[in-house]
Scaffold this active site. Structure first.
Site, short mmCIF file in Angstrom:
data_model
loop_
_atom_site.label_atom_id
_atom_site.label_comp_id
_atom_site.label_asym_id
_atom_site.label_seq_id
_atom_site.Cartn_x
_atom_site.Cartn_y
_atom_site.Cartn_z
N ASP A 16 -32.44 3.97 -9.78
CA ASP A 16 -32.46 3.37 -8.45
C ASP A 16 -31.73 2.02 -8.48
O ASP A 16 -32.19 1.09 -9.15
CB ASP A 16 -33.91 3.18 -8.00
CG ASP A 16 -34.00 2.87 -6.52
OD1 ASP A 16 -32.94 2.73 -5.87
OD2 ASP A 16 -35.12 2.75 -6.01
N ASP A 17 -30.63 1.92 -7.78
CA ASP A 17 -29.85 0.68 -7.68
C ASP A 17 -29.18 0.28 -9.01
O ASP A 17 -28.91 -0.89 -9.24
CB ASP A 17 -30.71 -0.51 -7.20
CG ASP A 17 -31.28 -0.32 -5.80
OD1 ASP A 17 -31.08 0.76 -5.21
OD2 ASP A 17 -31.92 -1.26 -5.29
N CYS A 55 -31.20 3.94 -0.54
CA CYS A 55 -32.05 4.85 -1.32
C CYS A 55 -32.37 6.21 -0.69
O CYS A 55 -32.12 7.25 -1.29
CB CYS A 55 -33.36 4.15 -1.65
SG CYS A 55 -33.16 2.57 -2.49
N ARG A 59 -30.90 10.18 -1.74
CA ARG A 59 -31.75 11.23 -2.31
C ARG A 59 -31.70 12.50 -1.48
O ARG A 59 -31.72 13.62 -2.01
CB ARG A 59 -33.20 10.73 -2.39
CG ARG A 59 -33.41 9.77 -3.53
CD ARG A 59 -34.41 8.68 -3.20
NE ARG A 59 -33.94 7.46 -3.85
CZ ARG A 59 -34.18 7.16 -5.12
NH1 ARG A 59 -34.99 7.92 -5.84
NH2 ARG A 59 -33.67 6.09 -5.67
N LYS A 108 -39.70 8.02 -8.25
CA LYS A 108 -39.62 7.56 -6.85
C LYS A 108 -39.08 8.67 -5.96
O LYS A 108 -37.95 9.12 -6.13
CB LYS A 108 -38.70 6.34 -6.78
CG LYS A 108 -38.27 5.99 -5.37
CD LYS A 108 -37.45 4.73 -5.33
CE LYS A 108 -36.69 4.61 -4.01
NZ LYS A 108 -36.03 3.32 -3.85
N HIS A 110 -39.27 8.96 -2.01
CA HIS A 110 -38.60 8.28 -0.89
C HIS A 110 -37.94 9.21 0.13
O HIS A 110 -36.93 8.87 0.75
CB HIS A 110 -37.58 7.25 -1.41
CG HIS A 110 -37.58 6.01 -0.57
ND1 HIS A 110 -36.78 4.92 -0.80
CD2 HIS A 110 -38.31 5.71 0.54
CE1 HIS A 110 -37.01 4.00 0.11
NE2 HIS A 110 -37.93 4.45 0.94
N SER A 133 -40.16 2.88 -2.47
CA SER A 133 -39.65 1.82 -3.36
C SER A 133 -40.78 0.94 -3.87
O SER A 133 -41.83 0.79 -3.22
CB SER A 133 -38.63 0.96 -2.62
OG SER A 133 -37.53 1.74 -2.23
N HIS A 187 -34.42 -1.05 -9.35
CA HIS A 187 -34.74 -1.60 -8.02
C HIS A 187 -35.73 -2.75 -8.21
O HIS A 187 -36.59 -2.69 -9.07
CB HIS A 187 -35.36 -0.48 -7.18
CG HIS A 187 -35.49 -0.78 -5.71
ND1 HIS A 187 -36.36 -1.73 -5.22
CD2 HIS A 187 -34.88 -0.23 -4.64
CE1 HIS A 187 -36.26 -1.75 -3.90
NE2 HIS A 187 -35.38 -0.85 -3.51
N ASP A 239 -28.52 6.15 -7.47
CA ASP A 239 -28.53 6.45 -6.03
C ASP A 239 -27.60 5.57 -5.21
O ASP A 239 -27.23 5.93 -4.09
CB ASP A 239 -29.95 6.38 -5.46
CG ASP A 239 -30.51 4.96 -5.42
OD1 ASP A 239 -30.06 4.10 -6.21
OD2 ASP A 239 -31.41 4.72 -4.60
N ASN A 240 -27.26 4.39 -5.72
CA ASN A 240 -26.36 3.48 -4.99
C ASN A 240 -26.02 2.31 -5.91
O ASN A 240 -26.54 2.21 -7.03
CB ASN A 240 -26.99 2.98 -3.67
CG ASN A 240 -28.39 2.42 -3.81
OD1 ASN A 240 -29.36 3.05 -3.39
ND2 ASN A 240 -28.51 1.25 -4.42
N LYS A 255 -24.87 -2.63 -3.14
CA LYS A 255 -25.78 -1.80 -2.36
C LYS A 255 -25.71 -2.13 -0.86
O LYS A 255 -25.65 -3.31 -0.50
CB LYS A 255 -27.21 -2.02 -2.86
CG LYS A 255 -28.27 -1.31 -2.05
CD LYS A 255 -29.65 -1.54 -2.65
CE LYS A 255 -30.71 -0.84 -1.83
NZ LYS A 255 -32.04 -0.94 -2.43
MG MG Z 1 -31.46 2.66 -4.41
#
Ligand code: MG
Length: 438
Positions: A16-17, A55, A59, A108, A110, A133, A187, A239-240, A255
């Site tokens: 994540d991130d 996020c 997904r 996670k 989300h 998150s 994240h 994811d980003n 992001k």
């Molecule tokens: Mg993310």
């Protein structure tokens, strides 16, 4: 694959991130020996994309193989939301479960935290993790649909996810399994366990990424210990782009932005004996490609709805070095902002916040860039030099592709585009609204 070969196990690890430049094998000074080794033993992409810079939509696209604006997830979900991934969409877990796979999501989610949207209602036999998150409250830890804790301790998250993932592998070593492991980190808020705290030279962010790398090593070791390496495809991505810390490499943006740094992500795939090792590919890939690729390898039936992703097994397996594909579209929320075809990337819309600072009270809005900005990502990877004036035929072609694609999207996308188009920008000032009269 031989007709009688058993379908492979699939492990999908998703950070994540985590930025494009955050792994050793992508040029980072953060120590990531397990992921570097995984890349050396498998294939690594340099032009791999998440379908969105934040996020939840990322997904949604990963799990359905479709643009997030098609599947009811244009934006991030919050704990107050009662929504989730559209109920009439099939996830890759549904697809693989129908083929007889045991399925688990660890991490996670989300994509909706009310019971009908949780992983256990979307094709996963089991779930363990935080349903959104780690900066959202309450920070629930769930097992299936049941709340284990109201406030999960931040420093325990990665070790506990890892323990759950290894346990799932051990329990299912005699049957095909699909493990989806969307990590909570890096994240914010960041935390590592004692074992990794202060150990990296890159502060807490570096400690957290090193712990994620350790976790990947534990998964790979569990596969080896159980004799599963040769029948398991392991895929790693994010994811980003990076948020407050972390590195997008030499790319522009972070992001939440549709510059490359917001959406281009690391991608590594490893499968000893099936994916030739030590390869780096510049071909364009998308997280939306994973559903059709996994379905092909599993011999599973594709969902009835048309996919935006394509099967990239010919690239992973070394049969091809490149492929032709439709232009990739870059959305944020319902707003179409960019399109990429080959090395060309055209920016057609951008938020007003980039021009006037923080969003005004009325909210941010997407401005049509007139003229659109064209970048050659081969010669200008950080999108610094607009060459639209020199290549008007490329601009026309990409704008025509946008015009053809838009009618295939839900009305919200088209409405947002009409509104963007209607906003007049000042002549000679790309992306600027006329200044208010004094
Ligand atoms: Mg993310």
């Amino acid at each position: 694959m031989a007709a009688d070969a058993p379908p492979p196990n699939i492990v999908l690890i998703y950070c994540d991130d985590l930025g494009y430049g955050d792994l050793g094998c992508y040029g980072s000074s953060i120590s990531t020996p397990n992921l570097d080794r995984m890349a050396a033993q498998g294939v690594r992409f340099t032009n791999f994309y998440s379908a969105n810079p934040v996020c939840s939509p990322s997904r949604a696209a990963l799990l359905t193989g479709r643009y997030p604006t098609r599947v009811g997830v244009p934006r991030v979900f919050f704990p107050v939301d009662k929504l989730g991934l559209a109920q009439d969409e099939q996830t890759m877990a549904n697809v693989l479960k129908a083929r007889g796979y045991q399925t688990m999501c660890v991490g996670k989610w989300h994509l909706g935290h009310t019971p009908s949207y949780l992983p256990t209602a979307r094709g996963f036999d089991e779930y363990f993790g935080i349903p959104y998150s780690n900066d959202m409250n309450p920070r629930l830890m769930l097992k299936n649909a049941e709340t284990l804790e109201q406030t999960a301790a931040l420093e325990t998250i990665t070790p506990r996810y890892t323990e759950q993932a290894v346990g799932f592998i051990e329990r299912n070593k005699t049957k095909p399994f699909f493990l989806y492991m969307p990590h909570t980190y890096p994240h914010i808020p960041l935390a590592s366990s004692d074992r990794f705290r202060g150990k990296s030279e890159q502060g807490l962010y570096g400690d957290v990424v090193t712990e994620l790398d350790w976790s990947v090593g534990e998964i790979l070791a569990a596969l080896k210990k159980n004799g599963l390496e040769k029948n398991t495809l392991v895929v790693f991505s994010s994811d980003n782009g990076p948020w407050f810390q972390g590195s997008p490499g030499k790319l522009r943006g972070r992001k939440g932005q549709t510059y490359e740094g917001g959406v281009r992500v690391p991608f590594i795939a490893r499968w000893p004996g099936r994916i030739p090792g030590g390869r780096v590919l510049d071909a364009i890939g998308s997280t939306m490609d994973l559903l059709p690729t996994f379905a092909r390898l599993a011999g599973a039936t594709l969902p009835a709805k048309p996919l935006d992703g394509i099967d990239i097994w010919p690239l992973l397996s070394g049969q091809k070095k490149d492929h032709t594909r439709e232009a990739l579209l870059y959305f944020d929320n319902w707003d179409l902002q960019c399109v990429r075809l080959g090395n060309w990337k055209l920016h057609v819309g951008r938020y007003n916040s980039f021009i006037y600072g923080p969003p005004p009270a009325a909210g941010r809005f997407n401005l049509r860039l007139r003229p659109a900005e064209l970048y050659n990502l081969a010669t200008d990877p950080d999108e610094s030099f607009d060459v639209a004036a020199k290549h008007p035929e490329v601009v026309r072609d990409l704008e025509a592709r946008i015009a053809r694609a838009l009618p295939t999207f839900p009305e919200e996308v088209q409405k947002a585009w009409r509104e963007t188009e209607a906003r007049q920008t000042a002549p000679g000032e790309p992306g600027r609204l006329p200044r208010p009269k004094a």
